[in-house]
Write an enzyme that holds these catalytic residues in place. Sequence first.
Site, PDB file in Angstrom:
ATOM      1  N   LYS A 192     -24.492  -2.649  34.494  1.00  0.00           N
ATOM      2  CA  LYS A 192     -24.326  -2.985  35.741  1.00  0.00           C
ATOM      3  C   LYS A 192     -24.302  -1.559  37.122  1.00  0.00           C
ATOM      4  CE  LYS A 192     -22.377  -7.011  35.000  1.00  0.00           C
ATOM      5  NZ  LYS A 192     -20.868  -7.994  34.243  1.00  0.00           N
ATOM      6  N   ASP A 206     -20.020 -12.226  42.020  1.00  0.00           N
ATOM      7  CA  ASP A 206     -20.584 -12.917  40.013  1.00  0.00           C
ATOM      8  C   ASP A 206     -20.368 -14.465  40.555  1.00  0.00           C
ATOM      9  OD1 ASP A 206     -20.351 -11.015  38.016  1.00  0.00           O
ATOM     10  OD2 ASP A 206     -18.650 -11.380  38.006  1.00  0.00           O
ATOM     11  N   GLN A 210     -14.727  -7.918  35.874  1.00  0.00           N
ATOM     12  CA  GLN A 210     -15.297  -7.663  34.553  1.00  0.00           C
ATOM     13  C   GLN A 210     -14.649  -8.432  33.118  1.00  0.00           C
ATOM     14  OE1 GLN A 210     -18.347  -6.795  33.439  1.00  0.00           O
ATOM     15  NE2 GLN A 210     -18.310  -8.261  31.470  1.00  0.00           N
TER      16      GLN A 210
END
Length: 292
Positions: free
Chosen positions: A52, A119, A96
């Site tokens: 990412k 997200d 994450q």
Amino acid sequence: MLLLDGKKLADELKAEIKTEVDAITQTGKRAPHLAAILVGNDGGSLTYVGHKVKACEQVGFKSTLLHFDDTVTEEFLLSEVKKLNEDAGVDGFIVQLPLPKHINADKIIMTIDPLKDVDGFHPVNVGKVALGMSAYISATPLGITKILERYNIATEGKHCVVIGRSNIVGRPMSILMSGQSKTGNATVTVCHSKTKNLKEITLQADIIIAALGKPEFLTGDMVKEGAVIIDVGTTRVADATAKNGWRLKGDAKYDEVSKKCSAITPVPGGVGPMTVVSLLLNTLKAAKNEVL
Ligand code: NAP
């Protein structure tokens, strides 16, 4: 048979994002900024976050990685999330997953400002997606819709079978495929581990989205001639001949299924690269204040 090349499409989308970023910075504004919180040293999570951050560099985004030891407290992590919520220099951020067991992931996600939740895991975004409102669609489902859109896969009136009902892939994918959009309007069947006679169902599918995490589960005899296969599965399977000692396997038995289907995403190189680029697309959206 058409190979739905996620790597190639992701590169094209990155080039398009870079052009937009250049246009933004040329007006004197700062580049979009994505932050990521990573807790601990889980190998998979380190790899994903690394991809990412690298992708951010490729398109000219600023990225910040906040990497904490796995002994951090929930209270500390909540305060870091709140700091990012308030930081006007950060457009969007991710935490994450998975988090260590002593931290309540739901509580952390609920604390993220939905307008910065690139997200798309906050219930506000999940709910808005279900209602067809402007929202951040979570990265893997968004990546799949981009594959369908860019490869002009017809979905309207088709029977789409989604295997898997997780909150990050199967469930949102089933909602999107049945929604009123260019890549929706399908008739959707959602299957899971309690589904009976799965093969009878998959044989009726025009589109199969396999997201169960069982390598080579979907075999040739489960697929109708001409079906479109989106293989989301990524499982590391031991392989002594591979450089790392493992190989990524999808949920479809590629050699068999590719002979019957009209189009398929490979593993690796299909849905995976599109997931990373979708996070960039959401961050660009955040920087442009496109989600209300
Ligand atoms: P998950 O949370 O483990 O969910 C798996 C789903 O599959 C569950 O709903 C489960 O049913 C269902 N299932 C399990 N065995 C089944 C069977 N025999 N028949 C029918 N359904 C079955 O997994 P996930 O997070 O959705 O991920 C799925 C796969 O996609 C994994 O391989 C993951 O690594 C991969 N993935 C890839 C990307 C990418 O970017 N390429 C992103 C996310 C995930 P129950 O609900 O009944 O347990």
